[in-house]
Write an enzyme that holds these catalytic residues in place. Structure first.
Site, PDB file in Angstrom:
ATOM      1  N   ARG A 145     -24.739  30.551 -29.677  1.00 54.92           N
ATOM      2  CA  ARG A 145     -26.162  30.621 -29.282  1.00 54.92           C
ATOM      3  C   ARG A 145     -27.030  30.937 -30.495  1.00 54.92           C
ATOM      4  O   ARG A 145     -28.111  30.411 -30.674  1.00 54.92           O
ATOM      5  CB  ARG A 145     -26.395  31.694 -28.203  1.00 54.92           C
ATOM      6  N   GLY A 183     -41.575  28.051 -17.344  1.00 57.56           N
ATOM      7  CA  GLY A 183     -40.206  27.623 -17.620  1.00 57.56           C
ATOM      8  C   GLY A 183     -39.125  28.586 -17.166  1.00 57.56           C
ATOM      9  O   GLY A 183     -38.186  28.833 -17.913  1.00 57.56           O
ATOM     10  N   THR A 184     -39.259  29.057 -15.948  1.00 59.12           N
ATOM     11  CA  THR A 184     -38.169  29.885 -15.407  1.00 59.12           C
ATOM     12  C   THR A 184     -37.903  29.494 -13.959  1.00 59.12           C
ATOM     13  O   THR A 184     -38.837  29.238 -13.194  1.00 59.12           O
ATOM     14  CB  THR A 184     -38.466  31.402 -15.507  1.00 59.12           C
ATOM     15  N   SER A 185     -36.624  29.460 -13.596  1.00 58.75           N
ATOM     16  CA  SER A 185     -36.261  29.096 -12.224  1.00 58.75           C
ATOM     17  C   SER A 185     -36.496  30.261 -11.261  1.00 58.75           C
ATOM     18  O   SER A 185     -36.358  30.099 -10.056  1.00 58.75           O
ATOM     19  CB  SER A 185     -34.793  28.677 -12.179  1.00 58.75           C
ATOM     20  N   GLN A 213     -37.687  36.358 -20.763  1.00 58.13           N
ATOM     21  CA  GLN A 213     -36.270  36.520 -20.396  1.00 58.13           C
ATOM     22  C   GLN A 213     -35.392  35.929 -21.489  1.00 58.13           C
ATOM     23  O   GLN A 213     -34.176  36.036 -21.435  1.00 58.13           O
ATOM     24  CB  GLN A 213     -35.986  35.792 -19.075  1.00 58.13           C
ATOM     25  N   ASN A 214     -36.033  35.275 -22.447  1.00 55.03           N
ATOM     26  CA  ASN A 214     -35.264  34.591 -23.492  1.00 55.03           C
ATOM     27  C   ASN A 214     -34.787  35.579 -24.546  1.00 55.03           C
ATOM     28  O   ASN A 214     -35.506  36.500 -24.913  1.00 55.03           O
ATOM     29  CB  ASN A 214     -36.110  33.506 -24.158  1.00 55.03           C
ATOM     30  N   VAL A 215     -33.601  35.317 -25.048  1.00 54.50           N
ATOM     31  CA  VAL A 215     -33.067  36.185 -26.103  1.00 54.50           C
ATOM     32  C   VAL A 215     -33.336  35.581 -27.483  1.00 54.50           C
ATOM     33  O   VAL A 215     -33.126  36.247 -28.497  1.00 54.50           O
ATOM     34  CB  VAL A 215     -31.557  36.467 -25.890  1.00 54.50           C
ATOM     35  N   HIS A 238     -34.342  40.755 -21.438  1.00 54.72           N
ATOM     36  CA  HIS A 238     -32.898  40.488 -21.385  1.00 54.72           C
ATOM     37  C   HIS A 238     -32.220  40.662 -22.745  1.00 54.72           C
ATOM     38  O   HIS A 238     -31.104  40.200 -22.945  1.00 54.72           O
ATOM     39  CB  HIS A 238     -32.627  39.084 -20.823  1.00 54.72           C
ATOM     40  N   TYR A 252     -21.900  33.961 -28.050  1.00 47.10           N
ATOM     41  CA  TYR A 252     -23.209  34.343 -28.604  1.00 47.10           C
ATOM     42  C   TYR A 252     -23.357  33.905 -30.064  1.00 47.10           C
ATOM     43  O   TYR A 252     -24.478  33.647 -30.514  1.00 47.10           O
ATOM     44  CB  TYR A 252     -23.482  35.840 -28.396  1.00 47.10           C
TER      45      TYR A 252
END
Ligand code: APR
Length: 230
Positions: free
Chosen positions: A56, A170-172, A86-88, A104, A53
């Site tokens: 990141r 932009g998410t699977s 969902q992005n941190v 998230h 992290y």
């Protein structure tokens, strides 16, 4: 006035230079997911998790918001807009978005391993072994790991169920419960999905699929919505 809810994933930050998770060259490459993003991984090797992290955070500090993030700020000048991400990373906020729910967790926050309510900002990139909360317990990243509950899921579901327009960017849509948020959109809700590699989405009476990158697809859709409804 149309109420707009946006669900974003790693793809919106891809063109800012932050790797997505599941595309080739993605973030987990070289790392077993459970080693760096699970309670077991943390128990086994907290230094590895902190290092992961920390990297990141370094990447996020170098990145700048892109035209996709900026277009959502423009959208919020014309409609009530809520972003569920969902992005941190903090690129939505740095672009100027206000209502952002990080389901998230947040890269630039730490939290106590003793009491999850003790949350602190992280200045810079580094969280170290020996950094402790006010009660003396080790701090961990304030990230929702695999196998952990998603505390903001009820809030996100409530938002999604009130959307007149639900935009997925932009998410699977491979990770639950976040991926299930699209199912809260009612039959009268317009659903728009923007992703160059479109995820599988259930049939819906008002579904628009846009196979485009965020930096071009999002500004275009934002312009169209403003023209159509203002
Ligand atoms: N613009 C828009 N979308 C893009 C772009 C781009 N320039 N580049 C890639 N994408 C899309 C991919 O096609 C893919 O559908 O972004 C998506 C990224 O998918 P994932 O890597 O699976 O990321 P995401 O869906 O956000 O992952 C969900 O899983 O790993 C966990 O907790 C982590 O929040 C994360 C969650």
């Amino acid at each position: 006035m149309k109420n707009i809810v946006i669900l974003t994933g790693a793809g919106i930050s891809a063109e800012s230079g932050i790797n997505t998770f599941r595309d080739s060259g993605g973030l987990w490459e070289g790392h077993d997911v459970t080693a760096v993003a699970s309670p077991e991984g943390w128990r086994r090797n907290p230094q590895l998790v902190l290092d992961f992290y920390n990297m990141r955070r370094k990447d996020a500090l170098k990145a700048q918001p892109n035209a996709g993030h900026a277009a959502l700020v423009e959208l919020s000048k014309h409609f009530p807009v809520h972003i569920i991400t969902q992005n941190v990373d903090d690129l939505h906020e740095r672009a100027g978005s206000k209502n952002v729910l990080h389901i998230h967790g947040k890269l630039f926050e730490s939290r106590s391993t003793l009491n999850p309510r003790l949350v602190y900002p992280i200045e810079g990139w580094e969280l170290k072994l020996g950094d402790t909360c006010t009660k003396g317990s080790q701090l961990r990243p304030n990230i929702v790991w695999f196998g952990e509950a998603v505390p903001l899921m009820d809030d996100a579901a409530r938002l999604a169920s009130k959307a007149d327009i639900f935009i997925v960017i932009g998410t699977s849509l491979q990770v639950y419960p976040a991926a299930g948020l699209i199912d809260y959109a009612g039959p009268d809700t317009e659903i728009i999905v923007i992703d160059p590699n479109l995820p599988a989405v259930k049939k819906h009476p008002q579904l628009t699929l846009i196979a485009e990158k965020a930096t071009t697809g999002v500004p275009r859709i934002v312009r169209e919505l403003i023209e159509k409804y203002n």
